[in-house]
Write an enzyme that holds these catalytic residues in place. Structure first.
Site, PDB file in Angstrom:
ATOM      1  N   GLU A 157       0.787  -1.231   0.000  1.00 36.80           N
ATOM      2  CA  GLU A 157       0.000   0.000   0.000  1.00 36.80           C
ATOM      3  C   GLU A 157       0.826   1.292   0.000  1.00 36.80           C
ATOM      4  O   GLU A 157       0.796   2.066   0.977  1.00 36.80           O
ATOM      5  CB  GLU A 157      -0.992  -0.003   1.167  1.00 36.80           C
ATOM      6  CG  GLU A 157      -1.930  -1.200   1.128  1.00 36.80           C
ATOM      7  CD  GLU A 157      -3.123  -1.085   2.070  1.00 36.80           C
ATOM      8  OE1 GLU A 157      -3.034  -0.321   3.029  1.00 36.80           O
ATOM      9  OE2 GLU A 157      -4.134  -1.756   1.823  1.00 36.80           O
ATOM     10  N   GLU A 346      -5.791  -8.379  -0.175  1.00 36.00           N
ATOM     11  CA  GLU A 346      -6.529  -8.052   1.055  1.00 36.00           C
ATOM     12  C   GLU A 346      -7.968  -7.735   0.698  1.00 36.00           C
ATOM     13  O   GLU A 346      -8.224  -7.049  -0.292  1.00 36.00           O
ATOM     14  CB  GLU A 346      -5.946  -6.823   1.780  1.00 36.00           C
ATOM     15  CG  GLU A 346      -4.650  -7.073   2.495  1.00 36.00           C
ATOM     16  CD  GLU A 346      -4.159  -5.854   3.283  1.00 36.00           C
ATOM     17  OE1 GLU A 346      -4.977  -5.033   3.745  1.00 36.00           O
ATOM     18  OE2 GLU A 346      -2.928  -5.733   3.416  1.00 36.00           O
TER      19      GLU A 346
HETATM   20  C1  FCB Z   1      -4.651  -2.354   5.170  1.00 35.67           C
HETATM   21  C2  FCB Z   1      -3.349  -2.858   5.740  1.00 35.67           C
HETATM   22  C3  FCB Z   1      -3.503  -4.007   6.695  1.00 35.67           C
HETATM   23  C4  FCB Z   1      -4.711  -3.824   7.577  1.00 35.67           C
HETATM   24  C5  FCB Z   1      -5.937  -3.579   6.742  1.00 35.67           C
HETATM   25  C6  FCB Z   1      -7.217  -3.471   7.529  1.00 35.67           C
HETATM   26  O1  FCB Z   1      -4.530  -1.007   4.874  1.00 35.67           O
HETATM   27  O2  FCB Z   1      -2.497  -3.279   4.704  1.00 35.67           O
HETATM   28  O3  FCB Z   1      -2.327  -4.140   7.434  1.00 35.67           O
HETATM   29  O4  FCB Z   1      -4.488  -2.796   8.474  1.00 35.67           O
HETATM   30  O5  FCB Z   1      -5.763  -2.410   5.992  1.00 35.67           O
END
Ligand code: FCB
Length: 450
Positions: A157, A346
């Site tokens: 990110e 994610e």
């Molecule tokens: C993302 C992160 C991860 C976690 C999720 C909820 O931004 O990569 O570590 O905090 O959000």
């Protein structure tokens, strides 16, 4: 709906969020957590889920859920406590861990920078020298693990690092300066390029970055709101996608940053864009929600997030739940970058359920979230998107950065006082879904108590 053979069904975590300290070097997050008020509830990652000690239990959970992949990060400050010299004991640990995953039938997906940079690297990503420190760290980890780990995520990110770490000061290292933020973001991308070059010296290794992608929709059909959505998309998504996958920074956003900062972007040196692009074997997609945008008065950011407003489904953190936006995002990415495979690295939501009357965690809303987002991935694949895996965030409840231990994202509940892990209903549901190749299983029945 068809998920390809070998589809990587999995879940993710990161080192600082689960491991606990146990002799690692000081990271920027240790320092940041000591700032009064920086973390909700005042917690830090010194104990977290104690996974550095309880890692065998975590692998057992991976096995019990039947995960085919597990995303974890090597702690940068554990591997390089002083930022320079690798600690062989830390690498021994991650070697054992990767071996145990493989033995459990789960493909390791290894993230190099999930934010826990050694505090010894003063200046962090604001310093160009951090790029070579990151390459040296990559070299140390790859030297030990590239013979058994195929999937490598260089940076997690970049936008969130730039925004929360350097623009707003809400994450480590807690800098709040717009010019520093844009520069730091560029160095994060250069770090991706440098790390990918190191990784590609190892045959068979796949290198990619995981981007936090937020589809941006206009609040109305007006020209001004549509322009706001385009601007926001440039700020959040294209500023990272384009240098990674399209050969360079987008011209409209370069102009935007020059206007906002009042000077040229001299930290982007000749040859930098060539050192970032053309090195991604896949793209990691972190998707949580979308942004609904409206025009704002002229200024550094002539757009603002206004929604969605009204009665939409939301997680306990207030984020809109919108699986269709994930489907469209994956389809759009695959059309724009047909040569780049995608992996959902994610996706998840905060649902605060804790053990109920029967000791079990009946997190029905996470089940519905999971069902709908997996279906969206399936629809994207059916529409031609090349998606190789889906990694739910998170395997277990953990330290959620500045929000501390309150938000629970896990398929597995963690009792932080004891470290005890309890598979939630969503975890059991996911296990059945995986065993069935992605078809949605029947919803669980909750037995009445007494
Ligand atoms: C993302 C992160 C991860 C976690 C999720 C909820 O931004 O990569 O570590 O905090 O959000």
């Amino acid at each position: 709906m068809s998920f390809p053979d070998g589809f990587l069904w999995g879940a993710g975590t990161s080192a600082y969020q689960i491991e606990g300290h146990h002799g690692r070097g000081e990271s920027v997050w240790d320092v940041f957590c000591r700032r009064p008020g920086a973390v909700e509830g005042g917690g830090d990652g010194s104990r977290a889920c104690d996974s550095f000690v309880r890692w065998r239990e975590d692998v057992e959970l991976v096995k019990e859920l039947g995960l085919r992949a597990y995303r974890f990060s090597t702690g940068w400050s554990r591997v390089m406590p002083d930022g320079v010299r690798p600690d062989p004991k830390a690498l021994d640990h991650y070697e054992r861990f990767a071996d145990a995953l493989l033995e459990a039938g789960a493909e390791p997906v290894l993230t190099l920078n999930h934010w826990d940079m050694p505090s010894a690297l003063t200046g962090g990503w604001a310093e160009r020298a951090t790029v070579s420190a990151f390459a040296a760290y990559t070299e140390a980890v790859a030297g030990r693990l590239a013979d058994r780990v195929t999937w490598w995520i260089t940076q997690n990110e970049p936008w969130i690092i730039q925004l929360l770490g350097y623009q707003l000061g809400l994450h480590a290292p807690g800098v709040a300066d717009l010019g520093t933020a844009v520069k730091a973001g560029h160095h994060v991308l250069l770090g991706h390029g440098a790390a990918a070059d190191v990784l590609h010296a190892h045959p068979g290794v796949l290198a990619g970055s995981a981007l936090s992608l937020f589809p941006c929709d206009p609040a109305t059909d007006s020209e001004a709101d549509r322009a706001a959505a385009t601007g926001s998309d440039g700020y959040v998504n294209r500023w990272y996608l384009d240098p990674l996958l399209a050969g360079g920074y987008p011209a409209d956003m370069r102009e935007h940053w020059e206007r906002a900062l009042g000077h040229g972007l001299d930290f982007i040196q000749d040859g930098d864009e060539a050192a970032i692009g053309g090195r991604s074997d896949f793209l990691g997609v972190n998707y949580y929600t979308r942004r609904v945008m409206a025009a704002a008065p002229p200024g550094p950011f002539p757009w603002r997030v206004v929604g969605p407003s009204g009665d939409v489904a939301r997680t306990d953190e207030g984020w809109e739940i919108n699986a269709g936006a994930l489907r469209d995002l994956l389809i759009g990415l695959s059309r724009r970058f047909p040569a780049t495979p995608l992996m959902v690295t994610e996706n998840g939501g905060v649902f605060g359920d804790t053990p109920a009357h029967d000791g079990q965690v009946h997190d029905n809303r996470r089940i519905a979230f999971l069902r709908d987002h997996v279906a969206a991935v399936g629809e994207a694949i059916d529409a031609g998107a090349d998606v190789r895996g889906y990694l739910h965030w998170s395997l277990m409840d953990n330290f959620e950065w500045a929000l501390g231990y309150r938000p629970r994202f896990g398929l597995v509940h963690v009792d932080y006082a004891t470290g005890a892990r309890t598979i939630k209903d969503s975890g059991r549901y996911y296990a059945r879904l995986i065993a069935g190749g992605g078809a949605a299983p029947a919803l669980p029945r909750i037995e009445a108590y007494g």
